[in-house]
Scaffold this active site. Structure first.
Site, PDB file in Angstrom:
ATOM      1  N   SER A   1       1.292  -9.716  -0.944  1.00 48.47           N
ATOM      2  CA  SER A   1       0.951  -8.295  -0.865  1.00 48.47           C
ATOM      3  C   SER A   1       1.133  -7.707   0.532  1.00 48.47           C
ATOM      4  CB  SER A   1      -0.484  -8.063  -1.329  1.00 48.47           C
ATOM      5  OG  SER A   1      -1.395  -8.822  -0.540  1.00 48.47           O
TER       6      SER A   1
ATOM      7  N   LYS B   1       0.805  -1.221   0.000  1.00 50.68           N
ATOM      8  CA  LYS B   1       0.000   0.000   0.000  1.00 50.68           C
ATOM      9  C   LYS B   1       0.843   1.279   0.000  1.00 50.68           C
ATOM     10  CE  LYS B   1      -4.189  -1.793   0.159  1.00 50.68           C
ATOM     11  NZ  LYS B   1      -5.165  -1.563  -0.942  1.00 50.68           N
TER      12      LYS B   1
ATOM     13  N   GLU C   1     -10.162   5.587   2.748  1.00 54.05           N
ATOM     14  CA  GLU C   1     -10.960   4.457   3.221  1.00 54.05           C
ATOM     15  C   GLU C   1     -10.002   3.311   3.509  1.00 54.05           C
ATOM     16  OE1 GLU C   1      -9.512   2.725  -0.199  1.00 54.05           O
ATOM     17  OE2 GLU C   1     -10.280   4.781  -0.055  1.00 54.05           O
TER      18      GLU C   1
END
Length: 391
Positions: free
Chosen positions: A376, A94, A116
């Site tokens: 991830s 991220k 969000e």
């Protein structure tokens, strides 16, 4: 289908084939157009790209390595490689997107970030970037997810962010997106909405994919170093909105590698959805015969979303990528399998990709094939939840 048209620039209306677009209230159209112009200008500016690259290197820990999984490979009868986004600062991919958007927001003169989050990793990354650049940060998170991911809520608060639990709807990611978009409408002059995936109105799907492309570009070069100049047979990543998958696929779209995105069985927009519009985009969505959005279900808060990014819908349409499913039991088994064979605890999101590979080894994935899986994120955030489930 391969070639320069795959995973290139969307058309002038922000569409990848028939998917994408900009379905927003009239009051947000200028903000989206301002963002598109600002990103186009910044992305062509060597000074901006250099600052982004240096920040991701010196602060974020890039490049992340590709790890050869020898014990897991022997267990599955494949050659398994992991692209280790779990080793990036904050524990997931991220940060790549968020640092880029935060630098862009500063360039645009915005002083405040809103975001969000589902599993909390995007919220943590946004709070991290805001702290780094001295910006205010507000994160919207479904009330159910604040319970499932209490550790990440505390991390965001430690970083100086305000976390707003969202109690509407199913109290998960979809509802957090709704609240964040409402908040953006009310504060667009000084606030940038740092959207966390390849979804939403144009230019977000394209912009986020380009900011995550670093994952695929690094992995392609690293794999060729490991594999004697050739590419993996398969490139696999989990998909909710789909940013880690889009970033990874972008590095391999013009190769012969098979691209596989793995959705949660209870939130499979490609497998069970139909075209529709939500959150400013047209894509595959879970909806009933009256067009009402259905609730998704996943053991993973980060994949608990009833749609998929529009470029993924396009890749499925043209057959360049395939989208499969993994259920909760398979995911828990994969979570344990990687932990026990390699000493790497994956995020529950990433465990979906692992679960599909484990299931299909020797079946749709021929024995001996080489598979690159994008890990991830790391599983620290999920350990308490998994402990309760395994009990």
């Amino acid at each position: 289908m391969t070639g320069p048209a795959v995973m290139g620039v969307p058309d002038s209306s922000g569409r990848f084939g028939r998917f994408g677009g900009r379905y927003v209230p009239e009051s947000l159209v200028p903000a989206c157009m301002e963002l598109e112009a600002a990103f186009t200008d910044a992305w062509a500016d060597p000074a901006f790209r250099r600052e982004l690259d240096e920040t991701l290197r010196d602060y974020g820990g890039r490049p992340t390595p590709v790890t050869e999984c020898r014990r897991l490979s022997e267990h599955l009868g494949l050659r398994v490689l992991l692209k280790r986004e779990d080793l990036a600062h904050t524990g997931s991919h991220k940060l790549n997107n968020v640092v880029g958007q935060a630098l862009l927001a500063r360039r645009m003169g915005k002083q405040r970030l809103i975001a969000e989050t589902g599993a909390g990793q995007h919220g943590v990354a946004t709070a991290t970037a805001a702290a780094l650049l001295g910006m205010e940060c507000v994160v919207y998170m479904g009330a159910l997810d604040t319970e499932r991911q209490a550790l990440n809520v505390f991390r965001m608060e430690l970083l100086g962010a305000t976390v707003h639990p969202v109690h509407s709807g199913a109290k998960t990611l979809k509802d957090a997106v709704n609240e964040a978009m409402r908040a953006w409408v009310a504060a667009v002059d000084d606030t940038h909405y740092c959207l966390g995936s390849v979804m939403g109105p144009h230019p977000y799907p394209y912009m986020v994919r380009e900011l995550q492309r670093v994952v695929g570009d690094e992995a392609r070069e690293q794999c060729r170093g490991l594999l004697g100049g050739v590419d993996p047979d398969w490139v696999v990543a989990c998909v909710g909105g789909g940013s880690n998958a889009a970033g990874t696929f972008a590095g391999f779209a013009d190769t012969r590698a098979g691209l596989v995105g793995v959705e949660a069985a209870g939130g499979s927009a490609v497998g069970r959805g139909v075209p529709g519009v939500v959150h400013g985009m047209e894509s595959y969505l879970l909806q009933d015969e009256d067009g009402q959005i259905l609730e998704a279900h996943s053991i993973s808060a980060g994949l608990d979303y009833p749609g998929i990014g529009p470029e993924h819908a396009h890749l499925a349409d043209i057959g360049r990528a395939r989208y499969e499913q993994a259920d909760d039991d398979e995911v828990l088994a994969a979570f344990r399998l990687l932990s026990e064979t390699e000493g790497i605890i994956p995020a529950l999101e990433s465990a979906h990709a692992l679960a599909w590979v484990a299931r299909e080894a020797g079946r749709s994935i021929p024995a001996g094939d080489t598979v690159l899986i994008t890990l991830s994120g790391r599983g620290d955030k999920d350990v308490a939840q998994v402990r309760e489930m395994l009990r």
